[in-house]
Design an enzyme around this catalytic site. Sequence first.
Site, PDB file in Angstrom:
ATOM      1  CG  HIS A 119      -1.779  -1.222   1.284  1.00 55.62           C
ATOM      2  ND1 HIS A 119      -2.835  -1.461   0.443  1.00 55.62           N
ATOM      3  CD2 HIS A 119      -1.681  -2.313   2.084  1.00 55.62           C
ATOM      4  CE1 HIS A 119      -3.364  -2.629   0.723  1.00 55.62           C
ATOM      5  NE2 HIS A 119      -2.688  -3.175   1.715  1.00 55.62           N
ATOM      6  N   GLY A 132       3.998   1.494  -1.193  1.00 54.62           N
ATOM      7  CA  GLY A 132       4.852   1.567  -2.381  1.00 54.62           C
ATOM      8  C   GLY A 132       4.386   2.578  -3.418  1.00 54.62           C
ATOM      9  CG  ASP A 133       0.188   2.913  -4.427  1.00 48.91           C
ATOM     10  OD1 ASP A 133      -0.421   3.949  -4.154  1.00 48.91           O
ATOM     11  OD2 ASP A 133      -0.073   1.805  -3.917  1.00 48.91           O
ATOM     12  CG  HIS A 169      -2.850   1.949  -7.267  1.00 49.91           C
ATOM     13  ND1 HIS A 169      -2.146   2.856  -6.520  1.00 49.91           N
ATOM     14  CD2 HIS A 169      -3.961   2.600  -7.693  1.00 49.91           C
ATOM     15  CE1 HIS A 169      -2.802   4.000  -6.485  1.00 49.91           C
ATOM     16  NE2 HIS A 169      -3.896   3.865  -7.184  1.00 49.91           N
TER      17      HIS A 169
END
Length: 173
Positions: free
Chosen positions: A110, A112-113, A136
């Site tokens: 979650h 990372g992006d 994502h």
Amino acid sequence: MKLNNFSELDHIHIYSNSNDLPKEVALLQASSAKKLLEKSIDAEIVSEFSHTQNSNGKGSSIIICGILQNGSVIESDALGEKSLSAVKVGELVAKKFLEEFSSQSPVDSHLGDQLLPFLAVANGTSEIIVTKLTQHMLSSIKVIEAFLPAKIQVIGELGEKATIVVQGIGLKL
């Protein structure tokens, strides 16, 4: 920035909440998550719950944060659903946490992006290792590359642990 070192787990914090539901919902979510985690992980587990009456919405939520010794946080969360018991919601979030944690990566799927745009405008080369490469993240990379001359390299496959190397543009304000 380099987030490529996984360190030992320091402790786990469970936050469980219910709004306009019996307070037992928050308690059951937290206790079932803790019970499942205790079977798999040898670390201090602290759980907290809150209960609110007369709120703006009815429901429940639970968040599990694994705090690593190097300061990284591995997280999983879930919202209560009418079709699921509070015990099942707690077990579900604990299983999600264990899946993220088992990859032994310092950045969860979650976070990372969310880091990618900042790494793209930072100065120099950044490297992160994520628990799981998500669609994502790949979409965020495409958007970043469409607007900025940052260079982004992904080493890994969709749904698997991956390393992302970003050559930032060194944006100056």
